[in-house]
Design a protein around this motif. Structure first.
Motif: not given
Ligand code: NAX
Ligand code: K
Length: 562
Positions: A214-220, A258-260
């Protein structure tokens, strides 16, 4: 520079007769010699590389490390039996005397040798290769001295090791046999509390993987992410077959956002040992610094199941230290609000101990609330089996958890292999919490022991002191139909294999006892999945009905799409 000293290799190699790959260093470092095990310096990344290579939790004890290597059929030793060395400096090695690798090579079908560093490879080529006849693959050192190489680069460099070290497929076991296996593991010295710790570690490992995704998805946004956002599909899900939840889920992207903010994980713990797995996972996640909360029905001290009670008491202390929320029997509003902000929900409500035609309160309401949260974007990881699904038959009651992923412990369960199981279980992963192959073989040997001795009395010789005659590994007493179905399935598998390779029928067909006596035969018979296709068939996609073999129908619940 520390003074040079004469060093003799102080501990045993790790190997068994299944080892296919041998990993060699030069000589254990002073820290490893002090700790009594290989690569024990806390900054040596060997064990982290192995964990990441196989996508498993980090092995924390020497027992877990040995288990992990043996499960992957890896042997571990060092090239040298003794030498003169200054500290851990390979370049200072003098007077080297090699280990006799025949000890491993004569006992195991080792086909590949890997050396963990330049000095190990040089020593192997000089002393060992002339005897083994196997050229080694030189890997980079995982020691802190090679700090220039990051963990990801090390893992990439070690991939050939993973490719060479094929682990055997997890067995498919009936639930009573899983209990029997658990007992065999305990008898062999690993208590159930340790298994529960490992089960919790597997669940935490998967939860962390999800949060990281989820964090990777939230990046650029990458090109892939952009595509994913336009189509509304879930690109991070690695399910290989369709899932009812593949329809776009309202709020899915919202959950990512939300996860970010929070990476929040909510663990739902029931009152049995499945709940215990959840408590352990919660403790590990809190220790890892993640925002985690627990919803439970009873205070840990009021639990009766062991080892769940002790695990919950220990976890509660840790969770309180971390300031994590623990909600005991929350009211519906508190339950809803806790779950609706969760990025990941761990379902540890009911496992293999679930029985009956419905889920009793309060767990029915918990399941419904969790499924609502999932529809709003949360990702559900089920511990062992989705709550409400029978691990044995695959029958799902209402309500039943709809998990995105299920981490099932030790072995595949029949209820997770039915045609509709993925509707409830999502991707099923095996939590490899113990090295079970030798135990399965021993159990099969016990099962194969004659039921009566020469004098006509029961013969307990093969049952390791157990005062009950062995029973077939997969056939439950009084369950002739299931045993017969397994045998029929095995017969069918053998027949279609012969058809595929054009072989004639063997002159003497194997007896049922022979089939159930061999764990790999038993397991592969029961592992026959109903979607199996002939290898040469052009498989153009998923169609569970096109070529299901004419075997007795597995027991499964109603079509969830009907
Ligand atoms: N197989 C293994 O090697 C291991 C199993 N462990 C865990 O232990 C679990 C089995 O533990 P248990 O045997 O304690 O069983 P569970 O924890 O799965 O279930 C028992 C609990 O569920 C309740 N229950 C049963 N049916 C119900 C219903 N219809 N409605 C509401 N409540 C119901 C019982 O009252 C009891 O509190 C496994 O699923 C797994 O998660 C691990 O902790 C350790 C290793
Ligand atoms: K569960």
């Amino acid at each position: 520079m520390p003074a040079a000293q004469d060093v003799t290799h102080p501990f045993e190699p790790v190997f068994d007769e299944q080892s296919q790959v041998l990993v060699l260093g030069t000589m254990p470092s002073p820290r490893s010699r002090k700790e009594g095990f290989y690569y024990a310096h806390p900054r040596n990344r060997f064990w982290r590389v192995i964990a990441q290579l196989f996508d498993e939790p980090l092995a924390r004890t020497n027992e877990e490390r040995i288990d992990q290597l043996l499960r992957h059929h890896i042997a571990l030793w060092d090239v040298l039996a003794s030498c003169r060395i200054a500290g851990a400096k390979d370049a200072s090695i003098r007077d080297a005397v090699p280990n006799d690798l025949a000890r491993i090579m004569d006992a195991a079908p080792v086909a590949a040798v890997f050396c963990t560093g330049t000095a190990a490879a040089q020593a192997y080529r000089r002393f060992s290769e002339p005897k083994t006849g196997i050229a080694c693959v030189q890997l980079p050192s995982t020691s802190p001295a090679n700090a220039a190489m990051g963990l990801d680069a090390l893992v990439d460099a070690y991939r050939p090791l993973a490719a060479a070290a094929a682990a055997s497929e997890a067995p498919l076991l009936d639930v009573p046999d899983v209990v029997r296996l658990e007992q065999a593991i305990a008898n062999a010295g690993t208590p159930l509390s340790t298994l529960m710790d490992r089960a919790g570690a597997w669940i935490a490992h998967r939860a962390i993987a999800r949060i990281e995704a989820l964090r990777d998805d939230a990046k650029e946004p990458t090109e892939t992410n952009k595509t994913s956002e336009t189509t509304g599909t879930n690109e991070t899900n690695d399910r290989s077959c369709p899932h009812p939840s593949d329809e776009p889920r309202a709020g899915h992207d919202g959950a990512r956002r939300r996860a970010c903010d929070a990476s929040k994980i909510v663990v739902l713990c029931g009152n049995g040992n499945n709940g215990g797995d959840g408590w352990v996972a919660a403790r590990i996640l809190a220790d890892a610094g993640l925002p985690v909360s627990v919803i439970c029905a009873k205070e840990p001290h009021d639990l009766r199941a062991q080892p769940a009670r002790n695990a919950a008491i220990e976890a509660l202390t840790a969770l309180e230290e971390h300031g994590a929320r623990v909600l005991v029997s929350p009211d519906p509003a508190a339950l809803e609000s806790e779950l609706e902000s969760a990025a990941v929900i761990i379902d540890a409500i009911l496992g293999t101990g679930f029985s009956g035609g419905s889920v009793a309160a309060p767990f029915d309401a918990w399941i419904e609330a969790a499924v609502r949260a999932r529809n709003a974007g949360a990702f559900i990881i089920a511990a062992d089996v989705p709550s409400g699904l029978s691990a044995q038959t695959g029958r799902a009651v209402r309500p039943c958890i709809k998990a995105d992923e299920t981490v099932t412990m030790l072995a595949m369960k029949p209820g997770l292999s039915t045609p509709f199981a993925f509707a409830w279980a999502g991707t099923v992963r095996i939590g490899a919490i113990a090295y079970v192959e030798p135990l399965l073989e021993r159990m099969a040997c016990e099962d194969n022991a004659p039921a009566t001795g020469k004098d006509g009395k029961p013969d307990f010789a093969g049952s390791r002191g157990k005062k009950t005659p062995g029973k077939p590994l997969h056939a439950k007493a009084g369950d002739e139909d299931r045993a017969g179905a397994a045998d029929d399935q095995a017969d069918h598998a053998e027949e279609s294999r012969r058809r595929d390779i054009g072989a004639e029928e063997p002159r003497r067909s194997r007896t049922r006892t022979e089939q159930t006596a061999n764990p790999s035969a038993v397991c592969s018979a029961l592992r026959q999945d109903p979607f199996a296709r002939a290898e040469q068939e052009d498989d153009d996609g998923y169609d569970p009905y096109s070529d299901r073999p004419p075997m007795p129908e597995p027991v499964f619940q109603r079509d969830p799409w009907a």
